[in-house]
Design a protein around this motif. Structure first.
Motif, PDB file in Angstrom:
ATOM      1  N   ALA A 153       0.830  -1.215   0.000  1.00  0.00           N
ATOM      2  CA  ALA A 153       0.000   0.000   0.000  1.00  0.00           C
ATOM      3  C   ALA A 153       0.859   1.256   0.000  1.00  0.00           C
ATOM      4  CB  ALA A 153      -0.932  -0.007   1.209  1.00  0.00           C
ATOM      5  N   LEU A 154       1.976   1.224   0.721  1.00  0.00           N
ATOM      6  CA  LEU A 154       2.872   2.389   0.753  1.00  0.00           C
ATOM      7  C   LEU A 154       3.341   2.740  -0.663  1.00  0.00           C
ATOM      8  CD1 LEU A 154       4.524   4.451   2.399  1.00  0.00           C
ATOM      9  CD2 LEU A 154       6.323   2.741   2.573  1.00  0.00           C
ATOM     10  N   ARG A 155       3.479   1.713  -1.503  1.00  0.00           N
ATOM     11  CA  ARG A 155       3.946   1.918  -2.880  1.00  0.00           C
ATOM     12  C   ARG A 155       2.803   2.179  -3.869  1.00  0.00           C
ATOM     13  NH1 ARG A 155       7.132  -0.788   0.254  1.00  0.00           N
ATOM     14  NH2 ARG A 155       9.387  -0.942  -0.114  1.00  0.00           N
ATOM     15  N   LEU A 156       1.572   1.868  -3.444  1.00  0.00           N
ATOM     16  CA  LEU A 156       0.422   2.035  -4.351  1.00  0.00           C
ATOM     17  C   LEU A 156      -0.430   3.264  -4.052  1.00  0.00           C
ATOM     18  CD1 LEU A 156      -0.780  -1.686  -4.607  1.00  0.00           C
ATOM     19  CD2 LEU A 156       0.214  -0.330  -6.461  1.00  0.00           C
ATOM     20  N   VAL A 157      -0.433   3.694  -2.786  1.00  0.00           N
ATOM     21  CA  VAL A 157      -1.229   4.881  -2.436  1.00  0.00           C
ATOM     22  C   VAL A 157      -0.415   6.105  -2.831  1.00  0.00           C
ATOM     23  CG1 VAL A 157      -2.378   6.160  -0.579  1.00  0.00           C
ATOM     24  CG2 VAL A 157      -2.433   3.666  -0.579  1.00  0.00           C
ATOM     25  N   LYS A 158      -0.567   6.478  -4.110  1.00  0.00           N
ATOM     26  CA  LYS A 158       0.155   7.654  -4.611  1.00  0.00           C
ATOM     27  C   LYS A 158      -0.660   8.293  -5.730  1.00  0.00           C
ATOM     28  CE  LYS A 158       3.226   5.027  -7.671  1.00  0.00           C
ATOM     29  NZ  LYS A 158       4.613   4.632  -7.909  1.00  0.00           N
ATOM     30  N   PRO A 159      -0.437   9.570  -5.960  1.00  0.00           N
ATOM     31  CA  PRO A 159      -1.254  10.289  -6.938  1.00  0.00           C
ATOM     32  C   PRO A 159      -1.309   9.580  -8.294  1.00  0.00           C
ATOM     33  CG  PRO A 159       0.106  11.825  -5.728  1.00  0.00           C
ATOM     34  CD  PRO A 159       0.535  10.467  -5.307  1.00  0.00           C
ATOM     35  N   GLY A 160      -2.525   9.489  -8.836  1.00  0.00           N
ATOM     36  CA  GLY A 160      -2.720   8.849 -10.147  1.00  0.00           C
ATOM     37  C   GLY A 160      -3.200   7.419 -10.045  1.00  0.00           C
ATOM     38  N   ASN A 161      -2.923   6.752  -8.906  1.00  0.00           N
ATOM     39  CA  ASN A 161      -3.392   5.373  -8.722  1.00  0.00           C
ATOM     40  C   ASN A 161      -4.831   5.353  -8.211  1.00  0.00           C
ATOM     41  OD1 ASN A 161      -1.017   4.331  -9.607  1.00  0.00           O
ATOM     42  ND2 ASN A 161      -0.365   3.447  -7.669  1.00  0.00           N
ATOM     43  N   GLN A 162      -5.475   4.182  -8.382  1.00  0.00           N
ATOM     44  CA  GLN A 162      -6.874   4.020  -7.972  1.00  0.00           C
ATOM     45  C   GLN A 162      -6.959   3.208  -6.683  1.00  0.00           C
ATOM     46  OE1 GLN A 162      -9.685   4.979  -9.906  1.00  0.00           O
ATOM     47  NE2 GLN A 162      -8.392   5.958 -11.439  1.00  0.00           N
ATOM     48  N   ASN A 163      -8.008   3.459  -5.898  1.00  0.00           N
ATOM     49  CA  ASN A 163      -8.169   2.725  -4.635  1.00  0.00           C
ATOM     50  C   ASN A 163      -8.316   1.218  -4.845  1.00  0.00           C
ATOM     51  OD1 ASN A 163     -10.745   3.022  -5.745  1.00  0.00           O
ATOM     52  ND2 ASN A 163     -11.701   3.799  -3.872  1.00  0.00           N
ATOM     53  N   MET A 164      -8.963   0.803  -5.963  1.00  0.00           N
ATOM     54  CA  MET A 164      -9.173  -0.639  -6.167  1.00  0.00           C
ATOM     55  C   MET A 164      -7.869  -1.393  -6.457  1.00  0.00           C
ATOM     56  SD  MET A 164     -12.189  -1.261  -5.289  1.00  0.00           S
ATOM     57  CE  MET A 164     -12.446  -2.984  -5.723  1.00  0.00           C
ATOM     58  N   GLN A 165      -6.833  -0.673  -6.919  1.00  0.00           N
ATOM     59  CA  GLN A 165      -5.536  -1.333  -7.134  1.00  0.00           C
ATOM     60  C   GLN A 165      -4.998  -1.860  -5.799  1.00  0.00           C
ATOM     61  OE1 GLN A 165      -4.259   2.312  -9.777  1.00  0.00           O
ATOM     62  NE2 GLN A 165      -2.591   0.854  -9.826  1.00  0.00           N
ATOM     63  N   VAL A 166      -5.219  -1.084  -4.749  1.00  0.00           N
ATOM     64  CA  VAL A 166      -4.743  -1.477  -3.417  1.00  0.00           C
ATOM     65  C   VAL A 166      -5.547  -2.683  -2.932  1.00  0.00           C
ATOM     66  CG1 VAL A 166      -4.302  -0.690  -1.057  1.00  0.00           C
ATOM     67  CG2 VAL A 166      -4.170   0.945  -2.945  1.00  0.00           C
ATOM     68  N   THR A 167      -6.870  -2.606  -3.093  1.00  0.00           N
ATOM     69  CA  THR A 167      -7.769  -3.700  -2.680  1.00  0.00           C
ATOM     70  C   THR A 167      -7.343  -5.017  -3.334  1.00  0.00           C
ATOM     71  OG1 THR A 167      -9.582  -2.106  -2.491  1.00  0.00           O
ATOM     72  CG2 THR A 167     -10.198  -4.428  -2.655  1.00  0.00           C
ATOM     73  N   GLU A 168      -7.074  -4.965  -4.641  1.00  0.00           N
ATOM     74  CA  GLU A 168      -6.694  -6.184  -5.383  1.00  0.00           C
ATOM     75  C   GLU A 168      -5.348  -6.725  -4.919  1.00  0.00           C
ATOM     76  OE1 GLU A 168      -7.036  -4.859  -9.430  1.00  0.00           O
ATOM     77  OE2 GLU A 168      -9.203  -4.578  -9.195  1.00  0.00           O
ATOM     78  N   ALA A 169      -4.392  -5.830  -4.688  1.00  0.00           N
ATOM     79  CA  ALA A 169      -3.068  -6.266  -4.219  1.00  0.00           C
ATOM     80  C   ALA A 169      -3.192  -6.967  -2.865  1.00  0.00           C
ATOM     81  CB  ALA A 169      -2.124  -5.071  -4.114  1.00  0.00           C
ATOM     82  N   TRP A 170      -4.004  -6.394  -1.973  1.00  0.00           N
ATOM     83  CA  TRP A 170      -4.185  -7.001  -0.646  1.00  0.00           C
ATOM     84  C   TRP A 170      -4.776  -8.408  -0.749  1.00  0.00           C
ATOM     85  CZ3 TRP A 170      -6.550  -2.142   2.232  1.00  0.00           C
ATOM     86  CH2 TRP A 170      -5.497  -1.265   2.525  1.00  0.00           C
TER      87      TRP A 170
END
Length: 392
Positions: A153-170
């Motif tokens: 999440a530290l690497r995915l929660v950044k400008p331009g990314n979407q919230n669902m990308q984090v959900t899927e990675a988890w």
């Protein structure tokens, strides 16, 4: 219009706001360390919660002393949730206490605010584990899985990314450790005085939650409390009927309370806590607080944070950090105390994309000259020396 300035939202584009976040984060990090060090076999959960809250109150009283009107203190009361207890366990003085023992998987969760700017943190560990005899098995699996989810999440929660990308990675990371993210749990955007901002990241949503959950893009100058909760079981958290002790005022709700006790209780809540979560332990007369909270909750003036449990025999691990989406990259201001050498798992992340993500650097581009100048400005305003950032 003269009211415009008051209404304008303060963001981390302002150096002073960043400093307030960092001050709160320093206190949150120290409070977490203090509670973790005291959380040994034989320690009482109640005493640990009291210790964390007392530490936060003492330390926040030392900053911005001249600003008499500034609110600061606890943004989330210290919770100590053990084994299959998922979250929000923060007992009252006369509730049944839990005494920690070796082998317990303990989650400590707390939050601090300075002028309404919130820094949250949570950490998981197993009591009594040493580097000489690291832990293996399901507790180690779930702790490693949760830690790696936080790192992703530290690497995915950044400008331009979407919230669902984090959900899927988890979902993928948890699955590789034969674990499950706790269903429907949310990580919230943070704003001044707001712990549950509108943009969220959802964990392991049901089909209905997927439909209802708003897709959102992370943007520069936003702040998030990234909250990871992973279970060895099915990831279904239920209210087991344990007493709720943490509440927060819902500022959008208005109701004329009938009971004098309730009215007095609510006015104390508003005076002391605004819209921040608080514990009934913070009231001198717990009995009156328990009475007052009933009518307030019944009419929606207060939102309860229920104590949730996974099935008996399962284990839940939690890591939470606060991240500022700065112009030159995400800056994590609250840190976990995770020690990888204590937990060994036979599982690992298999997905090549996620592997590459986790191996990528999470450090930021430096803007040293600018930062030096900024910290000087901040020191002159706050009369507090600004600590150098800790490298990740």
């Amino acid at each position: 219009m003269s009211g415009d300035e008051d209404q304008q939202e303060q963001t981390i584009a302002d150096d002073l706001v960043v400093t307030k976040y960092k001050m709160g984060a320093d206190i949150a990090n120290q409070a977490l360390k203090t509670v973790v060090e005291a959380a040994t076999a034989g320690a009482s959960v109640l005493s640990l919660c009291e210790k964390g809250d007392a530490f936060i109150m003492t330390e926040t009283s030392k900053v911005f002393k001249k600003e008499k009107e500034m609110k600061k203190g606890i943004a989330f009361p210290t919770c100590v949730s053990v084994n299959n207890c998922v979250c929000h366990h923060s007992p009252l003085k006369n509730d049944p206490d839990i005494i920690l023992k070796d082998g317990d998987l303990v989650k400590i969760d707390l939050g601090v605010h300075v002028d309404g700017f919130i820094s949250n943190v949570a950490h998981s560990f197993v009591v009594g584990v040493t580097k000489e005899s690291p832990l293996t098995g399901r507790k180690a699996d779930v702790i490693r899985a949760a830690h790696l989810c936080a790192e992703a999440a530290l690497r995915l929660v950044k400008p331009g990314n979407q919230n669902m990308q984090v959900t899927e990675a988890w979902n993928k990371i948890a699955k590789s450790f034969k674990c499950t993210p706790v269903e429907g749990m949310l990580s919230h955007q943070l704003k001044q005085h707001v712990i549950d901002g509108e943009k969220t990241v959802i964990q392991n949503p049901t089909d209905q939650q997927k439909k209802d959950h708003e897709k959102a893009e992370f943007e520069v100058h936003e702040v998030y409390a990234v909250d990871v909760l992973i279970s060895t079981g099915e990831g279904k958290a239920k209210d087991g009927g344990q007493r709720t002790t943490i509440y927060k005022r819902d500022p959008s709700k208005v109701y004329g309370l009938k009971m004098k006790t309730s009215r007095m209780f609510l006015s104390e809540v508003e005076r002391r806590f605004d819209a921040m979560p608080f514990t009934l332990r913070a009231f001198e007369d717990e009995g009156k607080a328990k009475l007052g909270v009933l009518e307030c909750t019944k009419h929606g003036l207060l939102q309860p944070f229920n104590v949730l449990h996974e099935k008996e025999g399962e284990f839940v691990a939690q890591f939470k950090f606060t991240v500022l989406l700065m112009a030159n990259g995400p800056l994590r201001i609250t840190n976990s105390l995770f020690e990888p050498e204590l937990y060994k798992s036979e599982h690992e992340v298999e997905d090549p994309e996620l592997k590459a993500l986790l191996q990528s650097s999470a450090s930021r581009k430096t803007q040293k000259k600018k930062k030096k100048k900024a910290s000087k400005t901040v020191e002159s305003v706050t009369e507090q020396p600004v600590e150098a950032e800790v490298a990740e």
